[in-house]
Structures are given as C-alpha cells and as structure tokens.
Design a protein around this motif. Structure first.
Motif, PDB file in Angstrom:
ATOM      1  N   THR A 156      10.591  53.594  -2.505  1.00  7.88           N
ATOM      2  CA  THR A 156      10.439  52.361  -1.733  1.00  7.88           C
ATOM      3  C   THR A 156      10.865  51.149  -2.554  1.00  7.88           C
ATOM      4  OG1 THR A 156       8.532  53.398  -0.655  1.00  7.88           O
ATOM      5  CG2 THR A 156       8.837  51.040  -0.306  1.00  7.88           C
ATOM      6  N   MET A 157      10.554  51.162  -3.832  1.00  9.22           N
ATOM      7  CA  MET A 157      10.896  50.040  -4.709  1.00  9.22           C
ATOM      8  C   MET A 157      12.414  49.845  -4.796  1.00  9.22           C
ATOM      9  SD  MET A 157       9.792  49.549  -8.700  1.00  9.22           S
ATOM     10  CE  MET A 157      10.813  50.907  -9.283  1.00  9.22           C
ATOM     11  N   LEU A 158      13.154  50.933  -4.904  1.00  2.98           N
ATOM     12  CA  LEU A 158      14.610  50.821  -4.987  1.00  2.98           C
ATOM     13  C   LEU A 158      15.206  50.355  -3.668  1.00  2.98           C
ATOM     14  CD1 LEU A 158      15.601  53.884  -7.204  1.00  2.98           C
ATOM     15  CD2 LEU A 158      15.527  51.477  -7.821  1.00  2.98           C
ATOM     16  N   VAL A 159      14.638  50.819  -2.551  1.00 10.11           N
ATOM     17  CA  VAL A 159      15.075  50.319  -1.242  1.00 10.11           C
ATOM     18  C   VAL A 159      14.793  48.820  -1.154  1.00 10.11           C
ATOM     19  CG1 VAL A 159      14.658  50.406   1.254  1.00 10.11           C
ATOM     20  CG2 VAL A 159      14.811  52.531  -0.062  1.00 10.11           C
ATOM     21  N   PHE A 160      13.644  48.413  -1.659  1.00  7.87           N
ATOM     22  CA  PHE A 160      13.262  46.993  -1.634  1.00  7.87           C
ATOM     23  C   PHE A 160      14.238  46.149  -2.440  1.00  7.87           C
ATOM     24  CE2 PHE A 160      11.062  43.641  -4.110  1.00  7.87           C
ATOM     25  CZ  PHE A 160      10.890  42.728  -3.082  1.00  7.87           C
ATOM     26  N   PHE A 161      14.455  46.500  -3.714  1.00  6.73           N
ATOM     27  CA  PHE A 161      15.308  45.680  -4.572  1.00  6.73           C
ATOM     28  C   PHE A 161      16.755  45.662  -4.072  1.00  6.73           C
ATOM     29  CE2 PHE A 161      12.006  46.345  -7.985  1.00  6.73           C
ATOM     30  CZ  PHE A 161      11.657  45.009  -8.087  1.00  6.73           C
ATOM     31  N   LYS A 162      17.247  46.813  -3.604  1.00  5.82           N
ATOM     32  CA  LYS A 162      18.635  46.851  -3.101  1.00  5.82           C
ATOM     33  C   LYS A 162      18.804  45.909  -1.918  1.00  5.82           C
ATOM     34  CE  LYS A 162      22.823  48.223  -2.055  1.00  5.82           C
ATOM     35  NZ  LYS A 162      23.238  49.561  -1.658  1.00  5.82           N
ATOM     36  N   ASN A 163      17.897  45.973  -0.951  1.00  8.49           N
ATOM     37  CA  ASN A 163      18.047  45.168   0.256  1.00  8.49           C
ATOM     38  C   ASN A 163      17.703  43.698   0.030  1.00  8.49           C
ATOM     39  OD1 ASN A 163      18.762  46.946   2.744  1.00  8.49           O
ATOM     40  ND2 ASN A 163      17.356  48.184   1.533  1.00  8.49           N
ATOM     41  N   ALA A 164      16.764  43.431  -0.866  1.00  6.98           N
ATOM     42  CA  ALA A 164      16.469  42.031  -1.216  1.00  6.98           C
ATOM     43  C   ALA A 164      17.685  41.397  -1.873  1.00  6.98           C
ATOM     44  CB  ALA A 164      15.256  41.962  -2.146  1.00  6.98           C
ATOM     45  N   PHE A 165      18.357  42.162  -2.736  1.00  7.51           N
ATOM     46  CA  PHE A 165      19.573  41.658  -3.385  1.00  7.51           C
ATOM     47  C   PHE A 165      20.688  41.423  -2.371  1.00  7.51           C
ATOM     48  CE2 PHE A 165      23.797  42.869  -5.007  1.00  7.51           C
ATOM     49  CZ  PHE A 165      24.031  41.774  -5.828  1.00  7.51           C
ATOM     50  N   LEU A 166      20.876  42.362  -1.450  1.00  8.09           N
ATOM     51  CA  LEU A 166      21.912  42.194  -0.433  1.00  8.09           C
ATOM     52  C   LEU A 166      21.664  40.924   0.380  1.00  8.09           C
ATOM     53  CD1 LEU A 166      22.397  45.851   0.894  1.00  8.09           C
ATOM     54  CD2 LEU A 166      23.943  44.526  -0.557  1.00  8.09           C
ATOM     55  N   TYR A 167      20.405  40.666   0.698  1.00  6.83           N
ATOM     56  CA  TYR A 167      20.054  39.474   1.473  1.00  6.83           C
ATOM     57  C   TYR A 167      20.360  38.204   0.679  1.00  6.83           C
ATOM     58  CZ  TYR A 167      17.062  35.874   3.561  1.00  6.83           C
ATOM     59  OH  TYR A 167      16.599  34.705   4.103  1.00  6.83           O
ATOM     60  N   VAL A 168      19.867  38.127  -0.560  1.00  9.82           N
ATOM     61  CA  VAL A 168      20.035  36.908  -1.358  1.00  9.82           C
ATOM     62  C   VAL A 168      21.503  36.681  -1.711  1.00  9.82           C
ATOM     63  CG1 VAL A 168      19.428  35.734  -3.518  1.00  9.82           C
ATOM     64  CG2 VAL A 168      17.694  37.023  -2.268  1.00  9.82           C
ATOM     65  N   SER A 169      22.231  37.738  -2.034  1.00  2.40           N
ATOM     66  CA  SER A 169      23.641  37.575  -2.398  1.00  2.40           C
ATOM     67  C   SER A 169      24.479  37.147  -1.204  1.00  2.40           C
ATOM     68  CB  SER A 169      24.195  38.876  -2.984  1.00  2.40           C
ATOM     69  OG  SER A 169      24.160  39.923  -2.027  1.00  2.40           O
ATOM     70  N   SER A 170      23.974  37.371   0.003  1.00  5.73           N
ATOM     71  CA  SER A 170      24.699  36.940   1.203  1.00  5.73           C
ATOM     72  C   SER A 170      24.411  35.490   1.550  1.00  5.73           C
ATOM     73  CB  SER A 170      24.330  37.834   2.393  1.00  5.73           C
ATOM     74  OG  SER A 170      24.749  39.164   2.177  1.00  5.73           O
ATOM     75  N   ILE A 171      23.154  35.051   1.366  1.00  4.89           N
ATOM     76  CA  ILE A 171      22.815  33.672   1.743  1.00  4.89           C
ATOM     77  C   ILE A 171      23.075  32.682   0.605  1.00  4.89           C
ATOM     78  CG2 ILE A 171      21.081  34.460   3.399  1.00  4.89           C
ATOM     79  CD1 ILE A 171      18.948  33.395   1.385  1.00  4.89           C
ATOM     80  N   GLN A 172      23.153  33.177  -0.633  1.00  7.95           N
ATOM     81  CA  GLN A 172      23.433  32.283  -1.754  1.00  7.95           C
ATOM     82  C   GLN A 172      24.366  32.964  -2.756  1.00  7.95           C
ATOM     83  OE1 GLN A 172      19.960  30.402  -3.327  1.00  7.95           O
ATOM     84  NE2 GLN A 172      21.059  29.276  -4.882  1.00  7.95           N
ATOM     85  N   PRO A 173      25.620  33.175  -2.350  1.00  7.68           N
ATOM     86  CA  PRO A 173      26.553  33.944  -3.192  1.00  7.68           C
ATOM     87  C   PRO A 173      26.835  33.304  -4.540  1.00  7.68           C
ATOM     88  CG  PRO A 173      27.695  32.909  -1.335  1.00  7.68           C
ATOM     89  CD  PRO A 173      26.233  32.747  -1.082  1.00  7.68           C
TER      90      PRO A 173
END
Length: 710
Positions: A314-331
């Motif tokens: 679950t932790m790896l799913v969390f960090f991967k998707n949190a990163f995808l979100y942040v890198s999209s809204i603040q590249p």
C-alpha cells in the motif's frame, strides 16, 4: 657472466630489435625463455610486445602464464588492475576494448580467480565493491558466497561515510546492482527480516531518486543546460550523476518498475497472499483491503507477515500515485524553470457560484434605464450561501486545457488518498507506516507535503490544512537559499491562495481577505483582458455537480487574480446583503462585480435594490474604482425622478461639500454639478484595463478592506 646478467642481456637485446626487426626480437626472447623459464622479466617482455601490438590471443596466453607462475609480482597486479579498470569503464575507446578482449581470452576459472584476487588488492570500498560486482555478474555461482557480504559492506559503508541522502553511490550499487543478484538467486537463503530490510532500503532509494528536485540535480549537474530535462515519466534520460559513480552508472531506467518488481520477488519469497499476474494499482489496493479484513484472525507470525505485506504494498502505491499527482500539478518542482510549458495548478475551493444562482439564464441588458422593480424581482434569491459541506462527497474539476491527462491525475489522487486511509485504518499498520516515515524523514519531503495538504483540504479538515500549509512554508524556508528561479514565488503564491481558501471555508473572512491581499503583492501586471476565464473552457469533472466541489486552478497571475477577486466578493457579499446596513461592504461588492461582467449582473441588481430600499448610499471610493459603463448608467439613473431620486454620496468629502453649498439658495445645486462632471469624467475611463484598476483597489485600499470585515 651470471644467469641474472645473461637474462638482462637477452631482454635488452630483444628491446633493441623491437623497432627494427620484431621477429628477431621475438626469437631472442623465445630463446631466452627456453634457457631461463623461471625468469619473470623475460616473460613480461614477451607479454609487453604482444600487448603493444594488440594481439589479443597471444597476449592473453602470456598474461595467463604470468598469473599462474608469478602471482606475487607487483607488475602483474598493476597490469591486472589496468584490465579490471577497463572492464568497469564505460568508455568505448580502442585501448579499453582491447583490454576487455584480452580478459575474455582467459579461461573462466582464471577470470574468476583473477577478479577475486584483484578484489583483495583493493582498499577503497567503492572500487572493491565494483570489482566484486564484476565477479558476481560474470560468475553467478559466486553470489551465494559473496552476494550478501557485499550488500552488507555497502550498507555499512553508507553509514560510516554518513551520507546525507539515500541517493548515494553505496546505496545505488546495493539496490540496483547487488540486490537483484541476491534475491533472484534461489540458492541464496535469506530470513524474512533481512528481506524486509533490503526492501525498505530499495524503496527509500528509488522513491528519493525519482522525486529528487531540480535543485538537487543542478547541484550535481553543475552548468548543465536544464532545457534537456524532460517529464517525470522519462527522468532516466536526464544527465544526472551520483557522486562517486560515472554518468552511465548513475542512470536508472524505470525506477518505479524496478521497486515494484523487488516488492513482488520479496512477496513470493516471504509467502505473501498474492497472485503472479500483473495487477493495476487499483487491484493491488483492493487486494490489500481484503487482506486487512481478515488480518486480525491470524496468529502472531502470520499477522506480522501480512501486516508487512499490506504496509509495503500500500505504501508503494501511495508514494507512486502521490508523486504522479504532484508532478502533474507542479512540474517545475522536479523539472526546473525550463520545464515544458505546463501550467502549475493549485487545489482550491470552487467559488464559481459567487455570483448567485448561475444556472438561471441571465436576462440580457436590454435597456440601461429599465424599470427598477422589473429588474430587481429577478434577484431576490440570487445568492443563497451553501455551507462548506464537510463530510459530503467531494469532486475535483479541472479545465481540460490546463491538464490534458486530467482523468489519470484525478485517479492518482484518489488512489493515493485511499492508500493513505488504508495505512491508517488499523493501529498496527499505522504504527509500522509511521516508523518507516520517520526513518525516511518524509516530513522533509516538500513534494509529499504538497500532496498531504491537498488531501487534507479535500477531506474538509481546514484547520489541519492551515497547519500543514505552515509546515510547507517552513520546508520551503529550510531548502537551499539558492532557490530555483521563480520557484520561491510560485510556492508563496500556492501557500497564500490555499490559506485563503481554507480560511474562507472556515468562515474566517477577515483572514481570507488578509491572505488574498498579501497575495496581490505577487501578482504581475499588466494582465491582458479579453482572455477566457477557466469556467468558460471545457472541464473534466464528475457526473453530479455538488456545492462542495474543489477545483484545480492555474497558479498564474492571469488566473489567480480573478480567483482572488471572487474570494473577496464572496466575503463581502455576505456582509453587504444582511439586514444590517453596511454601505462600505456594499460598495466593495459593486467594485468587485465589475470582473467578468455581466456574470454578476443579477447580484448588482440586488445591490441596487438594497440601495433603493435604503433611500441613500454613501461610498466615496466609487469614482476611484468603478469604470463599468452599465453600472455608471444605473447610478446616474438612480438620481433621476424616474429612478427614485436616491441620495448618493459617491464623491470624496461630499458631506463637507453639502455644508459648503448651503450658503446659497440652491442647497445641493453645486453637488449635483460636481456629480455630473465626475460621472462624465468616469465614462471617459471606461477603456482602462479593468484588472489594473481592481489590482490598484486591492493594494491601495488594503486597510479599509480589512477594517470592513473586522
């Protein structure tokens, strides 16, 4: 002549003949070796001739003979050192390729022994590890004996060297090079706790590698042109060099793929509940929720095993998707200021309904001097306020033009949010996840704090979100003072607008106003008028629109200023339209309604209705900031007989002017003339840039605006 003297003479004679007659030189050395087979200098001279002539096969045979017959000669080890350095080198020059070819001619057993002994000659930890790694790759059977030892040596070296970041040369060699050899070798037996330790080290490394900031890269890259940097999904193509390693060795392709593969292998070895089929993040999350449902039924050993499975998966799913979100809204956080032209976005409360009931089709402005009663009847219920909607289903909308992959980004946000909730759903999971986060120092990860803040805002926990934003500001201040150009300003704008939206949701309108007015200092003018506002563009949103929607809003001056003005309008209209009279708040509302005209026409009509009911209105800033021709005509109409002869005090110090004019028989004649002239002058200002006028209003009237909300 002694035997030593004879050998030296023969070698000397051969050297003299090399340039003129190579075959004669060889004949002398062959004769010499026949006479003195135990002499090292003769053997080495023969090897030197073959190596300089780049004859791979013959040089390899002679090197093999020297390695077997003269293993203690320093010259031999210097030669072997040059060859092994070529094996580790990324260079493709002719000499390096020859030395690699020479090594390949040696028998496998000799290669193995040579590498092993060469490793023993190394005193530098990094060089020794790279040498042993060569051995493990070429001879997998040696992994059982040396693999785990090498891994532990690298981890120990990392601690001894006191590396600040997990992205260092020792961890890279362990995670990317040694660990796969260990866990993919079925003959290497490892206890579960050691596998979990290695999984932890790998996950920490890969997450830090992927989420490294552009600022960190610039420190390593020196003067590298940041225009070469690309999107987060292709970060492996960046010329990022880890200190102590070569450029090639520093590049890691598909880091997320690698860490999930390690997770899968560890899961199989530790007999987790899993299938071998490739799962999506959503499927993984569902599986972990299912495991959690029965986790309390297991004995201690199984409980610990499945707890670890749930936490790491679950932790790896969390960090991967949190990163995808942040890198999209603040590249720019990851790619630097020269990132592709993608607009940074910020999550805020959707206040698009600030103008009232926008679903009712607006009547066109058919006639400027319409009957007041007709116009006002339409607006009596135009701006019913909806509570913040805590606990309701939240939806996030975003303009398709601002975020082309909006659907994927919103899915990443959902998966990260649900992963976070799962990790905190049971005390045992929460405790283990918190322990890992503390050891990784995740509270210093700026990108993660951005995600957590957005998640807390989504959850409607605004007081907690405000605390998180203050934490975010502290993180920004703790980063290197040599901030990336523009990044500091962007972060300040993001924090201020989110603080404003949180205070607004809490009903703290003065604080909302304070943050908005602070933010106005960052707004860059001039702002071109005539551009479409976000609401007028296609949006990606959920099927059912609710009053508790959030919006990913462009974090640029052009978009932020209209949003700020809406927030101010939302704050002041609550005070302006209460039963208590507040001409100052009503005046501020009229000024702010000029934005996006005629969207606020119905609300303006409601303001006019309130003025008529009062019979008079005082707002001395009117002629400083109201330049809308429709509004000016409406106010001019209010003073006429048909408009109700409303008493308006819109000129500065108008009360003093009235006293001044009472000495004449026409008590207000001079005031009327002043009003007419002021109105004529104001009509001539209608072409002014409205955003410039409103920006000046916010800057110049900051104290007055705040006092109105006190």
């Amino acid at each position: 002549m002694s035997a030593q003297g004879d050998c030296e003479f023969l070698v000397k004679r051969a050297r003299e003949l090399v340039q003129g007659d190579l075959w004669a030189a060889k004949a002398w050395l062959i004769t010499a070796r026949s006479l003195y087979p135990a002499d090292f200098n003769i053997q080495y001279e023969m090897y030197t001739i073959e190596r300089n002539a780049e004859r791979t096969a013959s040089a390899g045979r002679l090197l093999y003979d020297m390695f077997v017959n003269f293993p203690d000669q320093p010259v031999v080890w210097r030669e072997i050192s040059v060859i092994t350095a070529a094996l580790r080198n990324d260079s493709q020059d002719k000499q390096t390729q020859f030395l690699r070819g020479l090594f390949e001619t040696l028998p496998g057993r000799v290669q193995c022994e040579m590498l092993l002994k060469a490793t023993e000659q190394c005193f530098n930890t990094l060089e020794r590890a790279e040498m042993l790694l060569l051995l493990l790759r070429r001879f997998p059977e040696t992994v059982v004996q040396h693999g785990v030892g090498l891994g532990e040596t690298l981890l120990d070296a990392e601690n001894i060297e006191d590396q600040e970041s997990p992205v260092n040369c020792f961890r890279k060699l362990f995670v990317c090079d040694v660990l796969p050899l260990i866990i993919n070798n079925p003959d290497v037996r490892l206890p579960a706790n050691l596998l979990y330790k290695y999984l932890n080290k790998a996950a920490e490394f890969y997450i830090n590698y992927v989420t490294r900031s552009a600022q960190t890269e610039n420190q390593y890259q020196g003067t590298q042109d940041t225009s070469d940097l690309v999107s987060p999904s292709k970060r492996s193509s960046q010329k990022y060099v880890i200190e102590g390693l070569t450029e090639k060795s520093s590049q890691i392709t598909d880091p997320w793929e690698r860490v999930f593969k390690i997770l899968s292998i560890v899961g199989v070895r530790c007999e987790w509940q899993m299938d071998m089929a490739r799962r999506s993040f959503g499927d993984t999350l569902l599986k972990m929720k299912d495991v959690c449902r029965y986790i309390s039924n297991y004995d201690n050993e199984s409980h610990a095993k499945y707890k670890t499975q749930v936490v790491y998966s679950t932790m790896l799913v969390f960090f991967k998707n949190a990163f995808l979100y942040v890198s999209s809204i603040q590249p720019s956080l990851f790619q630097g200021p020269n990132a592709p032209n993608q607009v940074p976005l910020v999550l805020v409360e959707d206040v698009s309904n600030v103008y009232g009931d926008t679903d009712i089709e607006r009547s066109k402005h058919v006639h400027k001097k319409r009957k007041l009663a007709e116009g006002r009847e339409k607006t009596m219920s135009s701006d019913d306020e909806d509570p913040s909607g805590k606990g309701r289903s939240r939806h996030i909308t975003v303009n398709a033009a601002d975020l082309p992959n909006a659907v994927e980004v919103q899915e990443s946000f959902r998966l990260a949010r649900e992963s976070w909730e799962l990790l905190h759903s049971l005390e045992s999971l929460d405790k283990e996840f918190t322990r890992i986060c503390v050891s990784w120092k995740t509270d210093t990860w700026l990108w993660l704090r951005i995600f957590l803040t957005d998640m807390i805002i989504y959850q409607g926990q605004y007081k907690k979100a405000i605390a998180s934003l203050h934490h975010l500001s502290a993180l920004q201040g703790s980063h290197s003072p040599q901030q990336i150009l523009g990044q500091g300003s962007l972060e300040n704008q993001r924090s201020l607008i989110q603080l404003a939206t949180c205070h607004f949701a809490l009903g703290e309108y003065r604080l909302t106003c304070e943050k908005v007015l602070d933010l106005m200092c960052y707004i860059v003018l001039p702002i071109q008028e005539g551009v479409k506002l976000p609401e007028e563009q296609p949006t990606v949103k959920s099927k059912f629109r609710k009053a508790t929607e959030l919006k990913l809003w462009p974090c640029t001056s052009k978009a932020i200023m209209p949003y700020c003005l809406r927030l101010l309008l939302a704050c002041f209209k609550l005070r302006a339209f209460t039963d208590n009279r507040d001409d100052m708040a009503l005046g501020h509302v009229i000024v702010l309604l000029q934005q996006e005209w005629p969207r606020g026409e119905n609300l303006f009509l409601k303001a006019i209705n309130k003025i008529c009911l009062q019979g008079n209105f005082q707002y001395e800033n009117f002629f400083n900031y109201v330049t809308n021709i429709d509004m000016l005509e409406e106010f001019a109409y209010l003073r006429t007989q048909e408009g109700g002869k409303i008493h308006l005090e819109l000129l500065p110090n108008q009360g003093m002017l009235i006293k001044h004019h009472t000495v004449t028989r026409g008590i207000t004649k001079g005031v009327k003339e002043d009003f007419r002239l002021a109105m004529e002058r104001q009509v001539s200002r209608c072409g002014e840039n409205l955003m410039t006028v409103l920006h000046r209003f916010c800057i110049n009237e900051k104290i007055l605006l705040l006092q109105t909300l006190t």
